[in-house]
Design a protein around this motif. Sequence first.
Motif, mmCIF file in Angstrom:
data_model
loop_
_atom_site.group_PDB
_atom_site.id
_atom_site.type_symbol
_atom_site.label_atom_id
_atom_site.label_comp_id
_atom_site.label_asym_id
_atom_site.label_seq_id
_atom_site.Cartn_x
_atom_site.Cartn_y
_atom_site.Cartn_z
ATOM 1 N N CYS A 1 -4.904 4.047 -7.109
ATOM 2 C CA CYS A 1 -5.351 3.380 -7.916
ATOM 3 C C CYS A 1 -3.681 1.940 -7.593
ATOM 4 N N ALA A 2 -4.188 1.151 -8.187
ATOM 5 C CA ALA A 2 -2.669 0.000 -8.060
ATOM 6 C C ALA A 2 -2.024 -0.266 -9.659
ATOM 7 N N LYS A 3 -0.934 -0.134 -9.305
ATOM 8 C CA LYS A 3 -0.234 0.337 -10.498
ATOM 9 C C LYS A 3 0.274 -1.374 -10.864
ATOM 10 N N SER A 4 0.470 -0.726 -11.995
ATOM 11 C CA SER A 4 0.599 -2.343 -13.510
ATOM 12 C C SER A 4 1.207 -3.114 -13.011
ATOM 13 N N ASN A 5 2.253 -2.622 -12.064
ATOM 14 C CA ASN A 5 3.132 -3.653 -11.562
ATOM 15 C C ASN A 5 2.686 -3.679 -10.507
ATOM 16 N N SER A 6 1.897 -3.796 -9.803
ATOM 17 C CA SER A 6 2.104 -4.042 -8.674
ATOM 18 C C SER A 6 1.376 -5.443 -7.954
ATOM 19 N N TYR A 7 2.342 -5.381 -6.873
ATOM 20 C CA TYR A 7 1.879 -7.028 -6.549
ATOM 21 C C TYR A 7 0.721 -6.910 -5.572
ATOM 22 N N VAL B 1 -7.785 -2.351 -10.262
ATOM 23 C CA VAL B 1 -8.184 -2.147 -8.768
ATOM 24 C C VAL B 1 -8.021 -1.003 -8.515
ATOM 25 N N HIS B 2 -8.896 0.138 -7.705
ATOM 26 C CA HIS B 2 -8.647 1.148 -7.173
ATOM 27 C C HIS B 2 -9.085 0.407 -4.904
ATOM 28 N N LEU B 3 -8.585 0.564 -4.561
ATOM 29 C CA LEU B 3 -8.580 0.684 -2.842
ATOM 30 C C LEU B 3 -9.353 1.839 -2.507
ATOM 31 N N THR B 4 -10.355 2.021 -1.994
ATOM 32 C CA THR B 4 -10.814 3.113 -1.041
ATOM 33 C C THR B 4 -9.570 3.706 -0.203
ATOM 34 N N GLY B 5 -9.553 4.651 -0.792
ATOM 35 C CA GLY B 5 -8.846 5.397 0.305
ATOM 36 C C GLY B 5 -7.355 5.148 0.762
ATOM 37 N N LEU C 1 -9.954 -7.253 -0.365
ATOM 38 C CA LEU C 1 -8.169 -7.224 -1.288
ATOM 39 C C LEU C 1 -7.240 -7.202 -0.537
ATOM 40 N N ARG C 2 -6.693 -5.835 0.420
ATOM 41 C CA ARG C 2 -5.797 -6.032 1.193
ATOM 42 C C ARG C 2 -5.435 -6.776 2.340
ATOM 43 N N GLU C 3 -6.928 -7.656 3.490
ATOM 44 C CA GLU C 3 -6.288 -8.046 4.413
ATOM 45 C C GLU C 3 -6.180 -9.629 3.262
ATOM 46 N N ASP C 4 -6.353 -9.821 2.519
ATOM 47 C CA ASP C 4 -6.282 -11.462 2.011
ATOM 48 C C ASP C 4 -4.575 -11.306 1.554
ATOM 49 N N ILE C 5 -4.925 -10.413 0.734
ATOM 50 C CA ILE C 5 -2.719 -10.528 0.942
ATOM 51 C C ILE C 5 -2.097 -10.258 1.359
ATOM 52 N N LEU D 1 1.220 -0.997 -0.068
ATOM 53 C CA LEU D 1 0.284 0.132 -0.186
ATOM 54 C C LEU D 1 0.824 1.667 0.068
ATOM 55 N N ASN D 2 1.901 1.563 -0.531
ATOM 56 C CA ASN D 2 2.862 2.289 -1.067
ATOM 57 C C ASN D 2 3.067 3.332 -2.230
ATOM 58 N N ASP D 3 3.921 4.023 -2.385
ATOM 59 C CA ASP D 3 3.592 4.527 -3.442
ATOM 60 C C ASP D 3 4.493 4.156 -4.456
#
Length: 162
Positions: free
Chosen positions: A30-36, A23-27, A71-75, A6-8
């Motif tokens: 947007c996830a970058k294209s190469n993000s985990y 994917v957009h994570l509320t608050g 999604l955040r807690e699942d990963i 969840l960092n820049d």
Amino acid sequence: FNIETLNDSQLDPSKRDDVCSEVHLTGRGCAKSNSYIGAFYSKFWKGKHDPNKKASYDAEEFVSVYASTNLREDIAESFANFVFLSRPTSKEIIRCQKLDFFYQYSELVTLRTNLRKNFKAFGLDNDRLIPNQQPSKSKGKNRVSQPSFMGMKQKCSHSNTP
């Protein structure tokens, strides 16, 4: 693991939901294209669950009930199991695939190795420190009760090597 996902370097906080390509994570942005988290979303959540809402818990899909929170807690929960358990040899079950997901990133495998070494340096090992467990009253003060993911360990057929 939320610090890592969840960092820049992983998210673009300036983008709104309607302009996200993935994917957009509320608050959070947007996830970058190469993000985990973007890759995890594409593989395990896309078309099945809203990444910002609780999914129906399915023991074949989630490593814990808490992982189905979003999604955040699942990963994060999947990553914790990746660190503490050996690599699954069986990959038919989705929750086993989630553990195996992290092995495609050499930097995460290195992080896992270093974390496990540090646990051992402090006299801790997998049977003495398991996340989300209460200490057991038997066999020493640092022992923990049977971990909640032991059923997963058996179903996923983990290898004997760390």
